[in-house]
Write a protein that holds these residues in place. Structure first.
Motif, PDB file in Angstrom:
ATOM      1  N   ASN A  57       0.764  -1.161  -0.178  1.00  0.00           N
ATOM      2  CA  ASN A  57       0.165   0.060   0.033  1.00  0.00           C
ATOM      3  C   ASN A  57       0.833   1.201  -0.012  1.00  0.00           C
ATOM      4  O   ASN A  57       0.364   2.211   0.210  1.00  0.00           O
ATOM      5  CB  ASN A  57      -1.217  -0.051   1.116  1.00  0.00           C
ATOM      6  CG  ASN A  57      -0.329   0.415   2.408  1.00  0.00           C
ATOM      7  OD1 ASN A  57       0.750   0.491   2.574  1.00  0.00           O
ATOM      8  ND2 ASN A  57      -1.179   0.607   3.472  1.00  0.00           N
ATOM      9  N   ARG A  58       2.094   1.072  -0.197  1.00  0.00           N
ATOM     10  CA  ARG A  58       3.043   2.340  -0.540  1.00  0.00           C
ATOM     11  C   ARG A  58       3.251   2.439  -2.224  1.00  0.00           C
ATOM     12  O   ARG A  58       4.061   3.392  -2.273  1.00  0.00           O
ATOM     13  CB  ARG A  58       4.172   2.356   0.273  1.00  0.00           C
ATOM     14  CG  ARG A  58       3.930   2.554   1.863  1.00  0.00           C
ATOM     15  CD  ARG A  58       3.483   3.737   2.019  1.00  0.00           C
ATOM     16  NE  ARG A  58       3.148   4.019   3.554  1.00  0.00           N
ATOM     17  CZ  ARG A  58       2.297   3.995   4.150  1.00  0.00           C
ATOM     18  NH1 ARG A  58       1.331   3.442   3.513  1.00  0.00           N
ATOM     19  NH2 ARG A  58       2.089   4.210   5.485  1.00  0.00           N
ATOM     20  N   GLN A  59       2.981   1.615  -2.858  1.00  0.00           N
ATOM     21  CA  GLN A  59       3.459   1.297  -4.095  1.00  0.00           C
ATOM     22  C   GLN A  59       3.076   2.713  -4.817  1.00  0.00           C
ATOM     23  O   GLN A  59       4.047   3.385  -5.771  1.00  0.00           O
ATOM     24  CB  GLN A  59       2.499   0.343  -5.044  1.00  0.00           C
ATOM     25  CG  GLN A  59       2.974  -1.017  -4.466  1.00  0.00           C
ATOM     26  CD  GLN A  59       3.822  -1.782  -5.607  1.00  0.00           C
ATOM     27  OE1 GLN A  59       3.104  -2.365  -6.585  1.00  0.00           O
ATOM     28  NE2 GLN A  59       4.992  -1.939  -5.400  1.00  0.00           N
ATOM     29  N   TRP A  60       1.888   3.458  -4.406  1.00  0.00           N
ATOM     30  CA  TRP A  60       1.851   4.596  -5.364  1.00  0.00           C
ATOM     31  C   TRP A  60       2.837   5.822  -5.053  1.00  0.00           C
ATOM     32  O   TRP A  60       2.753   6.679  -6.074  1.00  0.00           O
ATOM     33  CB  TRP A  60       0.147   4.949  -4.871  1.00  0.00           C
ATOM     34  CG  TRP A  60       0.199   5.472  -3.513  1.00  0.00           C
ATOM     35  CD1 TRP A  60      -0.342   4.451  -2.480  1.00  0.00           C
ATOM     36  CD2 TRP A  60       0.292   6.516  -2.881  1.00  0.00           C
ATOM     37  NE1 TRP A  60      -0.017   5.200  -1.269  1.00  0.00           N
ATOM     38  CE2 TRP A  60      -0.069   6.426  -1.430  1.00  0.00           C
ATOM     39  CE3 TRP A  60       0.668   7.926  -3.346  1.00  0.00           C
ATOM     40  CZ2 TRP A  60       0.096   7.529  -0.525  1.00  0.00           C
ATOM     41  CZ3 TRP A  60       0.947   9.034  -2.427  1.00  0.00           C
ATOM     42  CH2 TRP A  60       0.632   8.658  -1.080  1.00  0.00           C
ATOM     43  N   ILE A  61       3.516   5.862  -3.972  1.00  0.00           N
ATOM     44  CA  ILE A  61       4.123   6.739  -3.512  1.00  0.00           C
ATOM     45  C   ILE A  61       5.225   7.415  -4.686  1.00  0.00           C
ATOM     46  O   ILE A  61       5.313   8.436  -5.146  1.00  0.00           O
ATOM     47  CB  ILE A  61       5.088   6.409  -2.329  1.00  0.00           C
ATOM     48  CG1 ILE A  61       4.099   6.601  -1.127  1.00  0.00           C
ATOM     49  CG2 ILE A  61       6.166   7.641  -2.269  1.00  0.00           C
ATOM     50  CD1 ILE A  61       4.857   6.046   0.099  1.00  0.00           C
ATOM     51  N   PHE A  62       5.956   6.285  -5.272  1.00  0.00           N
ATOM     52  CA  PHE A  62       6.943   6.736  -6.245  1.00  0.00           C
ATOM     53  C   PHE A  62       6.399   7.696  -7.610  1.00  0.00           C
ATOM     54  O   PHE A  62       6.913   8.088  -8.348  1.00  0.00           O
ATOM     55  CB  PHE A  62       8.037   5.864  -6.369  1.00  0.00           C
ATOM     56  CG  PHE A  62       8.669   5.770  -5.226  1.00  0.00           C
ATOM     57  CD1 PHE A  62       9.464   6.818  -4.728  1.00  0.00           C
ATOM     58  CD2 PHE A  62       8.309   4.714  -4.301  1.00  0.00           C
ATOM     59  CE1 PHE A  62      10.240   6.676  -3.633  1.00  0.00           C
ATOM     60  CE2 PHE A  62       9.212   4.641  -2.995  1.00  0.00           C
ATOM     61  CZ  PHE A  62       9.868   5.698  -2.462  1.00  0.00           C
TER      62      PHE A  62
END
Lengths: 359, 359
Positions: free
Chosen positions: A142-147
DNA sequence: CTGAAAGCGCTAACAC
DNA sequence: GTGTTAGCGCTTTCAG
């Protein structure tokens, strides 16, 4: 039907123009008064203030934000408010935001794993928040979107409960240290077969706590067997189940570090039923320091994490970033903050039979 | 110092004007597209959408709200988020608000008794919220401001956890019923000397729960002595203290209704220490149905209150009021909603010794 | 010290 | 279908 109309006749909000007219000045003068600018004569100021008072005038923040490009609003994204952890963090956030003069626009994700986050970010940005506080724990991917998204975010963003990494501003609890402190304490109590009930291992925090446990055992020269740990899902029910399994697959166990207090409560209940005396037969340490933990039976040793502090620290850091970026200065470098947990010793882990601490 | 600048270069937000220029149309056409108006030719729409996509354009809600006099924002005032009750309610609020397309501007009072509330209301109103949800429990005189301020509030307001009264829109839990259900259940278990550990009696909810207890005793023809109840402050520590006192001043007691689960936990600990067997010597019922209650020892009978439901009900009602008032129709009459609690029976109140329900 | 003009980003109301 | 004009409520800029 009753004859009292409800809601009562709505009062229209007064505008700056109306105040200006009533006071016989220009809107600019009124603006200067409400912004506490010094360049207004005392008489005019009094005059205007009187009218404001009388009309119950309240400047429209929307119009203000529109022209100032500054909303003094923080977008806070959270999840799982029905659990005590996230809400304690939110408590710290709102309190600190208020103190620094910021409003909070709250967004609660329907689940910890919500995806995509695009619409949530967009809503917040559309409302012109000055910065974003991402207070959702790191789970799975659920941190994939960050970059993907981070490079073109128009405002600063800060992440709570996230693996610190280059290019990200992160505020997290040192969960590894917490797991280590709990487990080392058990070692110091003379325990030699220390089991672990972990949280769900797709949670970053659960992995960290487990790794702290492993560190403490390694350091003490104790072996870490595959059968010494079982995975729960944070709930008391899962703690009950996991502990039952642990007892079975690791019969030598003389202590257990349970990754949160709720699961520890479930484990305590199994112990009661099975006639395992805590701490005499088995020492136990939990994690979180719930308000109820001192009243478990026996009172539960645990690791205290100050979630309010976590929230307020994040707000302070975010506001700093906002203010730095407004000043057109070189923005702050990314820099992670790790908040330290603290071990709380109560009866559940004291092998030396002392008077039980009830407080 | 690292050489990766952080935060990265901020993207300036695109405006409707820029989109219009890039698409070779007027801003009005773009406006029509983003508002999904039908009166745009399919080709133009495609064209504009492509540009929007490419520029990552996001309409500015502030500007929109300014002209539409509608912010689609609810002002939510709460207190005590570090406790589980208020946060469960907030959980219901945010979830329902999201579903209905409203944002939440959150304001947490520093204490339950905060006074004055004027500045809080003013901030919310300045931000042009469409309605206000007052989710702070009624305590002492913390509702005094209502009749002063209510008449000139420009937006609808709804109160949670408040004594229903004429001219006010209220959503509350039926605490009296809850106290009644708990106590009647104890009567039905054959108990004849039923004590009560109440919450702080300046809380409306605490008085209601106590009055439910009184009702059940009266109905059963049992006397209500002065010494049969002691006041706590909701905390486990206070429950411990209050229960200790109750045992002393009411030695005949064979059951107790404790006004929340946290205090009940404190009472259970006293019972353990004093060798009072629960439920054999003394039956106990709590209130709230904490997630932990089934894992207390013994598992605690309690009254379930669905706080999320309370929050979502209030949001639905508030949005109805908002929409009614926008339509210039006759606004809704005040009308209170009382949410019903439910009795949950577990081992702590079962005098007939059955297998203990661990779930 | 005060005011007039312009405009933040958007949409209502009207033209064409 | 599409564009023009005006203006939401406020503050910036500049003139006096």
């Amino acid at each position: 039907m009753n004859d009292t109309p409800f809601p009562p006749q709505r009062q229209r909000r007064a505008t700056i123009k109306e105040v200006a007219q009533a006071a016989g000045v220009s809107t600019m003068t009124v603006s200067r008064v409400i912004n506490q600018r010094p360049d207004v004569s005392p008489e005019t100021r009094q005059q205007v203030l009187a009218v404001i008072q009388q009309l119950g005038y309240q400047p429209n923040s929307l119009a203000r934000s529109l022209i100032q490009r500054r909303s003094y609003t923080l977008g806070v994204v959270t999840a799982g408010l029905k659990y005590i952890g996230p809400s304690r963090t939110l408590n710290g956030i709102t309190t600190q935001a208020e103190e620094l003069g910021y409003n909070v626009l709250l967004d609660e994700l329907p689940s910890f794993n919500t995806d995509p986050v695009q619409p949530i970010l967009d809503t917040l940005l559309a409302r012109q928040v000055d910065g974003i506080l991402w207070a959702v724990p790191e789970i799975g991917s659920n941190r994939q979107w960050i970059f993907e998204r981070l490079p073109d975010l128009p405002v600063p963003i800060i992440f709570l409960t996230t693996q610190p990494q280059e290019g990200l501003m992160v505020v997290s609890m040192d969960n590894t240290l917490g797991g280590y402190l709990a487990s080392r304490h058990l070692v110091e109590q003379g325990c030699r077969a220390i089991g672990h009930v972990s949280g769900p291992l797709d949670w970053w925090e659960a992995r960290q706590r487990k790794s702290g446990w492993q560190q403490a055992l390694s350091e003490a020269g104790l072996p870490i067997s595959e059968t010494a740990s079982v995975e729960g899902n944070w709930s008391s029910a899962s703690g009950e189940k996991a502990f039952r399994q642990l007892v079975e697959q690791y019969p030598l166990m003389d202590a257990v570090f349970v990754a949160n207090d709720q699961m520890a409560l479930g484990a305590l209940q199994v112990a009661h039923q099975a006639g395992i005396r805590v701490p005499q037969d088995l020492a136990m340490v939990g994690f979180d320091n719930l308000a109820e933990a001192p009243y478990f039976w026996p009172p539960l040793s645990t690791v205290q994490i100050d979630q309010q502090e976590l929230g307020s620290t994040a707000v302070r850091a975010l506001v700093q970033m906002i203010e730095a970026s407004q000043l057109q200065n070189q923005p702050l470098p990314s820099q992670s903050i790790l908040v330290k947990p603290e071990l709380i010793v109560r009866a559940s882990s004291l092998r030396t039979l002392r008077a039980i601490d009830n407080q």
